[in-house]
Design a protein around this motif. Structure first.
Motif, PDB file in Angstrom:
ATOM      1  N   CYS A 106      -5.082  -3.023   2.060  1.00 13.29           N
ATOM      2  CA  CYS A 106      -5.936  -3.715   1.094  1.00 13.29           C
ATOM      3  C   CYS A 106      -5.783  -5.219   1.310  1.00 13.29           C
TER       4      CYS A 106
ATOM      5  N   TRP B  44     -10.492  -2.284   0.523  1.00 19.74           N
ATOM      6  CA  TRP B  44      -9.681  -1.452   1.392  1.00 19.74           C
ATOM      7  C   TRP B  44     -10.248  -1.568   2.806  1.00 19.74           C
TER       8      TRP B  44
ATOM      9  N   GLU C 167       0.832  -1.197   0.000  1.00 17.53           N
ATOM     10  CA  GLU C 167       0.000   0.000   0.000  1.00 17.53           C
ATOM     11  C   GLU C 167       0.875   1.258   0.000  1.00 17.53           C
TER      12      GLU C 167
ATOM     13  N   CYS D 269      -2.725   0.201  -4.034  1.00 15.50           N
ATOM     14  CA  CYS D 269      -2.327  -1.094  -3.494  1.00 15.50           C
ATOM     15  C   CYS D 269      -1.903  -1.973  -4.656  1.00 15.50           C
TER      16      CYS D 269
END
Length: 115
Positions: free
Chosen positions: A95, A36, A6, A22
């Motif tokens: 994520c 997310w 990320e 991500c």
């Protein structure tokens, strides 16, 4: 082994915007439903938004109308555009797959919203 990286966090003032990215290694990204998540200080990790492999999208009520999730399967990347940020959006953002996080968590990216 799938790795999630990320990026894009930072310190912003209320009302400003950030775009998180991500990047996921591995060829299965294009068939995975991605989400997310965020963990605010002292709180559990919660889902913020998810996008299915077919493009269906949903958001947590707290971010509806302000955040937009998208994905680029060619780049194995999922994005989170965050507008009108509020102090309560302060958290580490991650994520992973949805509805169950199947991969090891990345280090996340810190988002701090403060005046």
């Amino acid at each position: 082994q799938v790795q999630l990286v990320e990026s894009g966090g930072g310190l912003v003032q209320p009302g400003e915007s950030l775009r998180l990215s991500c990047a996921a290694s591995g060829t299965i990204f294009s068939i995975a439903n991605m989400a997310w998540y965020r963990r605010a200080p002292g709180k559990q990790r919660d889902m913020v938004a998810f996008i299915t492999r077919s493009g269906y999208i949903n958001y947590a009520d707290s971010v509806k109308g302000r955040f937009t999730i998208s994905r680029d399967n060619a780049k194995n990347t999922v994005y989170l555009q965050m507008n009108s940020l509020k102090p309560e959006d302060t958290a580490v953002y991650y994520c992973n797959t949805h509805p169950q996080p199947l991969y090891s968590w990345g280090q996340g990216t810190q988002v701090t919203v403060s005046s």
